[in-house]
Design an enzyme around this catalytic site. Sequence first.
Site, PDB file in Angstrom:
ATOM      1  N   GLY A 195      10.410  -1.008  30.081  1.00 29.50           N
ATOM      2  CA  GLY A 195      11.678  -1.591  30.526  1.00 29.50           C
ATOM      3  C   GLY A 195      11.832  -3.056  30.132  1.00 29.50           C
ATOM      4  O   GLY A 195      12.925  -3.500  29.790  1.00 29.50           O
TER       5      GLY A 195
ATOM      6  N   HIS B  36      18.823   6.244  46.905  1.00 33.37           N
ATOM      7  CA  HIS B  36      19.550   6.428  45.647  1.00 33.37           C
ATOM      8  C   HIS B  36      21.032   6.090  45.786  1.00 33.37           C
ATOM      9  O   HIS B  36      21.624   5.527  44.865  1.00 33.37           O
ATOM     10  CB  HIS B  36      19.330   7.852  45.106  1.00 33.37           C
ATOM     11  CG  HIS B  36      17.908   8.071  44.684  1.00 33.37           C
ATOM     12  ND1 HIS B  36      17.153   9.136  45.101  1.00 33.37           N
ATOM     13  CD2 HIS B  36      17.105   7.310  43.887  1.00 33.37           C
ATOM     14  CE1 HIS B  36      15.932   9.032  44.567  1.00 33.37           C
ATOM     15  NE2 HIS B  36      15.881   7.940  43.838  1.00 33.37           N
TER      16      HIS B  36
ATOM     17  N   ASP C 156      14.800   0.360  39.416  1.00 36.36           N
ATOM     18  CA  ASP C 156      14.293   1.346  40.381  1.00 36.36           C
ATOM     19  C   ASP C 156      12.800   1.501  40.136  1.00 36.36           C
ATOM     20  O   ASP C 156      12.342   2.497  39.569  1.00 36.36           O
ATOM     21  CB  ASP C 156      15.045   2.678  40.176  1.00 36.36           C
ATOM     22  CG  ASP C 156      14.590   3.744  41.156  1.00 36.36           C
ATOM     23  OD1 ASP C 156      13.807   3.418  42.066  1.00 36.36           O
ATOM     24  OD2 ASP C 156      15.014   4.905  40.998  1.00 36.36           O
ATOM     25  N   SER C 157      12.042   0.504  40.556  1.00 29.95           N
ATOM     26  CA  SER C 157      10.628   0.445  40.177  1.00 29.95           C
ATOM     27  C   SER C 157       9.716   0.834  41.324  1.00 29.95           C
ATOM     28  O   SER C 157      10.150   0.980  42.465  1.00 29.95           O
ATOM     29  CB  SER C 157      10.290  -0.987  39.769  1.00 29.95           C
ATOM     30  OG  SER C 157      10.278  -1.798  40.925  1.00 29.95           O
ATOM     31  N   THR C 158       8.429   0.937  41.003  1.00 30.04           N
ATOM     32  CA  THR C 158       7.407   1.066  42.039  1.00 30.04           C
ATOM     33  C   THR C 158       7.185  -0.316  42.659  1.00 30.04           C
ATOM     34  O   THR C 158       7.859  -1.287  42.309  1.00 30.04           O
ATOM     35  CB  THR C 158       6.097   1.614  41.427  1.00 30.04           C
ATOM     36  OG1 THR C 158       5.775   0.811  40.285  1.00 30.04           O
ATOM     37  CG2 THR C 158       6.255   3.055  40.977  1.00 30.04           C
ATOM     38  N   ASP C 159       6.235  -0.413  43.566  1.00 28.04           N
ATOM     39  CA  ASP C 159       5.991  -1.688  44.256  1.00 28.04           C
ATOM     40  C   ASP C 159       5.537  -2.774  43.262  1.00 28.04           C
ATOM     41  O   ASP C 159       4.953  -2.450  42.226  1.00 28.04           O
ATOM     42  CB  ASP C 159       4.923  -1.483  45.342  1.00 28.04           C
ATOM     43  CG  ASP C 159       5.402  -0.517  46.421  1.00 28.04           C
ATOM     44  OD1 ASP C 159       6.598  -0.539  46.733  1.00 28.04           O
ATOM     45  OD2 ASP C 159       4.578   0.250  46.942  1.00 28.04           O
TER      46      ASP C 159
ATOM     47  N   ASP D 177      12.597   9.860  38.335  1.00 27.67           N
ATOM     48  CA  ASP D 177      12.970  11.051  39.122  1.00 27.67           C
ATOM     49  C   ASP D 177      14.432  11.417  38.932  1.00 27.67           C
ATOM     50  O   ASP D 177      14.848  12.530  39.236  1.00 27.67           O
ATOM     51  CB  ASP D 177      12.654  10.818  40.603  1.00 27.67           C
ATOM     52  CG  ASP D 177      13.275   9.534  41.131  1.00 27.67           C
ATOM     53  OD1 ASP D 177      14.498   9.502  41.319  1.00 27.67           O
ATOM     54  OD2 ASP D 177      12.536   8.542  41.332  1.00 27.67           O
TER      55      ASP D 177
HETATM   56  N1  AG3 Z   1      10.819   3.453  43.980  1.00 30.65           N
HETATM   57  C1  AG3 Z   1       9.767   3.033  44.857  1.00 30.65           C
HETATM   58  C2  AG3 Z   1      10.178   2.311  46.070  1.00 30.65           C
HETATM   59  C3  AG3 Z   1       9.026   1.692  46.751  1.00 30.65           C
HETATM   60  C4  AG3 Z   1       8.252   2.601  47.616  1.00 30.65           C
HETATM   61  N2  AG3 Z   1       7.185   1.903  48.218  1.00 30.65           N
HETATM   62  C5  AG3 Z   1       6.331   2.455  49.104  1.00 30.65           C
HETATM   63  N3  AG3 Z   1       6.509   3.659  49.530  1.00 30.65           N
HETATM   64  N4  AG3 Z   1       5.335   1.755  49.533  1.00 30.65           N
HETATM   65  C6  AG3 Z   1      11.453   4.639  44.358  1.00 30.65           C
HETATM   66  C7  AG3 Z   1      11.783   5.516  43.244  1.00 30.65           C
HETATM   67  C8  AG3 Z   1      12.882   6.417  43.636  1.00 30.65           C
HETATM   68  N5  AG3 Z   1      13.740   6.702  42.558  1.00 30.65           N
END
Ligand code: AG3
Length: 275
Positions: A138, A62, A155-158, A86
């Site tokens: 988004g 962060h 700030d995304s997932t994979d 989050d």
């Molecule tokens: N966003 C996800 C980051 C990627 C995590 N990948 C993994 N663990 N394979 C993080 C959100 C935090 N605000």
Amino acid sequence: MDMWLKEGQIENAAMTYKIKETLVRKKTEYQDLAIVDTYSFGRMLLLDGIVQTTIKDEYVYHEMIAHIPLFTHPNPKKVLVVGGGDGGAIREVLKHPSVEKAVLCEIDKEVINECKRFLPEISCALDDARCEIFVGDGIKYVHEHKNEFDVIIVDSTDPFGAAEGLFGGSFYKEIYDCLTEDGIFIAQTETPFYLPEVVKRVYNDANAVFPITKLFMAGIPTYPSGFWSFTVGSKKHDPETVDLSNSIDIDTKYYTKKLHKACFVLPKFVEDLTK
Ligand code: AG3
């Protein structure tokens, strides 16, 4: 009985954590959401079984995703965070007194709600008067706001499945248009150890849109390999050569002005991905 959680984002390798307690587990409209308490990293948010953030190491991600672009921009007033329900990125963004408004655009309101309940250390700034929460897509939000934000944080997932559209050239073009004339964009861009082709593709896609594109690394123990990349796209200000001598002091645990410069120095195999 010991309970172990296994994150298997990467084929043929996995990370495991001993679980104390499951605090919440539910299927939302978009994903499988869980917050568990672990022995080694404290409370942890998982989306579709993938570790998103933990109490113990969240500050690395962060701080770096927020302070690198915010200290590069001379006067960031309006900031957009895409994803990041989050609230960790917003918490860091709001440490900058120049910021008048920080918009969080998160598609899954359950992520916001459950993080407010179980991860208050991370979500604490979501109630700040300068934070505006928008629950929605988004891609659509960015498309509908032109020339508006000084900094955009993705700030995304994979980049597989739901978040795929948040990576790649067509989205970066939209981001470019959503930024002001000296705006800066940053995204989390995976690990060069396991996914070099993803890091390279995303870097090239950003580089095709932004006059200045830079990649940097940070050490995040709970992400695969622990060695994570971020990509910055900027219209005017270079994050690597920016003068930080007059920038304000803020309270951090990972980010320093020295590290701001040093993080852009890449190991050869990572540097090669940016050529
Ligand atoms: N966003 C996800 C980051 C990627 C995590 N990948 C993994 N663990 N394979 C993080 C959100 C935090 N605000």
